[in-house]
Scaffold this motif. Sequence first.
Motif, short mmCIF file in Angstrom:
data_model
loop_
_atom_site.label_atom_id
_atom_site.label_comp_id
_atom_site.label_asym_id
_atom_site.label_seq_id
_atom_site.Cartn_x
_atom_site.Cartn_y
_atom_site.Cartn_z
N LYS A 1 0.84 -1.21 0.00
CA LYS A 1 0.00 0.00 0.00
C LYS A 1 0.87 1.26 0.00
CE LYS A 1 -3.87 0.05 2.17
NZ LYS A 1 -4.95 0.05 3.19
N THR A 2 1.91 1.26 0.84
CA THR A 2 2.80 2.42 0.91
C THR A 2 3.59 2.57 -0.39
OG1 THR A 2 3.01 2.04 3.28
CG2 THR A 2 4.61 3.52 2.28
N PHE A 3 4.08 1.45 -0.92
CA PHE A 3 4.86 1.48 -2.16
C PHE A 3 3.99 1.97 -3.32
CE2 PHE A 3 7.61 -1.13 -5.26
CZ PHE A 3 8.50 -0.09 -5.42
N ALA A 4 2.75 1.49 -3.39
CA ALA A 4 1.83 1.94 -4.45
C ALA A 4 1.57 3.44 -4.34
CB ALA A 4 0.53 1.17 -4.37
N SER A 5 1.36 3.91 -3.13
CA SER A 5 1.10 5.34 -2.93
C SER A 5 2.31 6.18 -3.33
CB SER A 5 0.75 5.59 -1.47
OG SER A 5 0.56 6.96 -1.23
N LEU A 6 3.49 5.73 -2.93
CA LEU A 6 4.71 6.48 -3.28
C LEU A 6 4.96 6.48 -4.79
CD1 LEU A 6 7.01 5.22 -0.39
CD2 LEU A 6 6.11 7.54 -0.67
N LEU A 7 4.78 5.34 -5.42
CA LEU A 7 4.99 5.27 -6.87
C LEU A 7 3.96 6.10 -7.64
CD1 LEU A 7 5.86 1.50 -7.44
CD2 LEU A 7 7.41 3.46 -7.57
N SER A 8 2.71 6.08 -7.18
CA SER A 8 1.68 6.85 -7.88
C SER A 8 1.86 8.35 -7.70
CB SER A 8 0.29 6.41 -7.43
OG SER A 8 0.10 6.71 -6.07
N HIS A 9 2.64 8.76 -6.69
CA HIS A 9 2.92 10.18 -6.49
C HIS A 9 4.32 10.55 -6.99
CE1 HIS A 9 -0.55 9.72 -3.80
NE2 HIS A 9 -0.78 10.97 -4.15
N ASN A 10 4.85 9.72 -7.88
CA ASN A 10 6.11 9.98 -8.58
C ASN A 10 7.33 10.11 -7.67
OD1 ASN A 10 4.80 9.92 -11.10
ND2 ASN A 10 4.20 12.07 -10.86
N VAL A 11 7.35 9.35 -6.57
CA VAL A 11 8.53 9.31 -5.72
C VAL A 11 9.49 8.30 -6.35
CG1 VAL A 11 9.40 8.78 -3.41
CG2 VAL A 11 7.18 9.89 -3.68
N HIS A 12 10.76 8.65 -6.42
CA HIS A 12 11.76 7.79 -7.03
C HIS A 12 11.81 6.46 -6.27
CE1 HIS A 12 15.76 6.48 -8.40
NE2 HIS A 12 15.43 7.14 -9.50
N ILE A 13 12.10 5.37 -6.99
CA ILE A 13 12.04 4.04 -6.40
C ILE A 13 13.02 3.88 -5.24
CG2 ILE A 13 12.47 1.59 -6.84
CD1 ILE A 13 11.19 1.94 -9.55
N THR A 14 14.23 4.39 -5.36
CA THR A 14 15.20 4.25 -4.26
C THR A 14 14.75 5.06 -3.04
OG1 THR A 14 16.54 6.01 -5.24
CG2 THR A 14 17.19 3.73 -5.70
N ASP A 15 14.17 6.23 -3.27
CA ASP A 15 13.62 7.00 -2.15
C ASP A 15 12.44 6.27 -1.53
OD1 ASP A 15 15.48 8.99 -2.64
OD2 ASP A 15 14.11 10.18 -3.88
N ILE B 1 17.39 -2.26 -2.46
CA ILE B 1 18.22 -1.08 -2.73
C ILE B 1 19.54 -1.51 -3.34
CG2 ILE B 1 19.46 0.84 -1.64
CD1 ILE B 1 17.12 0.98 0.39
N ALA B 2 20.14 -2.58 -2.82
CA ALA B 2 21.40 -3.08 -3.37
C ALA B 2 21.20 -3.58 -4.79
CB ALA B 2 21.96 -4.19 -2.49
N ASN B 3 20.10 -4.26 -5.06
CA ASN B 3 19.81 -4.74 -6.42
C ASN B 3 19.63 -3.57 -7.38
OD1 ASN B 3 19.94 -7.35 -5.52
ND2 ASN B 3 17.73 -7.69 -5.54
N LEU B 4 18.93 -2.55 -6.92
CA LEU B 4 18.72 -1.37 -7.79
C LEU B 4 20.05 -0.69 -8.09
CD1 LEU B 4 15.48 0.14 -6.19
CD2 LEU B 4 15.70 -0.92 -8.45
N ALA B 5 20.95 -0.65 -7.11
CA ALA B 5 22.27 -0.04 -7.32
C ALA B 5 23.08 -0.83 -8.35
CB ALA B 5 23.04 0.05 -6.01
N ARG B 6 22.86 -2.16 -8.39
CA ARG B 6 23.55 -3.00 -9.38
C ARG B 6 22.85 -3.00 -10.73
NH1 ARG B 6 23.61 -6.78 -5.04
NH2 ARG B 6 21.94 -7.89 -6.08
N GLY B 7 21.67 -2.44 -10.78
CA GLY B 7 20.93 -2.41 -12.03
C GLY B 7 19.97 -3.57 -12.19
N ASP B 8 19.77 -4.34 -11.12
CA ASP B 8 18.83 -5.47 -11.17
C ASP B 8 17.41 -4.97 -10.98
OD1 ASP B 8 20.89 -7.25 -11.48
OD2 ASP B 8 20.94 -7.87 -9.37
N LYS B 9 16.48 -5.92 -11.11
CA LYS B 9 15.08 -5.61 -10.93
C LYS B 9 14.72 -5.59 -9.44
CE LYS B 9 13.65 -7.70 -15.25
NZ LYS B 9 12.81 -8.72 -15.88
#
Length: 176
Positions: free
Chosen positions: A44-58, A80-88
């Motif tokens: 729920k929190t992730f959906a809300s953050l994404l729908s309000h254009n908050v960057h994924i790492t933030d 966060i570590a996966n995103l830093a490596r470019g993973d999904k």
Amino acid sequence: IIIVVLIYLYKNVQVIRTFIQWILMHIPVVKDVIIYNEVTMFSKTFASLLSHNVHITDSMDILGKVTNNEFYKMMILDTIANLARGDKISSAYKDQWAFPVPAYEMIVTGEKTGQLAEMMSKVSTYYQSLHKNTVSRIKALVEPILIIFLTFAVGIILLAVIVPMFNMYQQVQNLG
């Protein structure tokens, strides 16, 4: 004193907190309640953050601060570590015992379709209903047990009052 010490250790020592959470998350009925609640809050929190254009790492940083569960914090740190490596994002949740497979599949679907916020919203709705149903079943199970317990407690209290009264009555009869 033991309870106060355990509460203090739970709040201040991460290893103790992780151990207690691990134990709770392996108790059959309690496990479902905890996992459903955590997945609901996360999605729920992730959906809300994404729908309000908050960057994924933030978003992941915020999600790490929102949860109190150490296992979900570790998964978020892996993300966060996966995103830093470019993973999904989904690779951090694959084969995790504390993250349900349907929720993982929805993350994968959301990544592939580019509609991660919508998928997370659906996940939160689904797991919120599962959480509510599980808690309702627990309440339905606990109510009769509490009624039986209270029946015995009231019976013991009544016996504690009536038996001395009969003893006094017999003593009065013996005197007379």
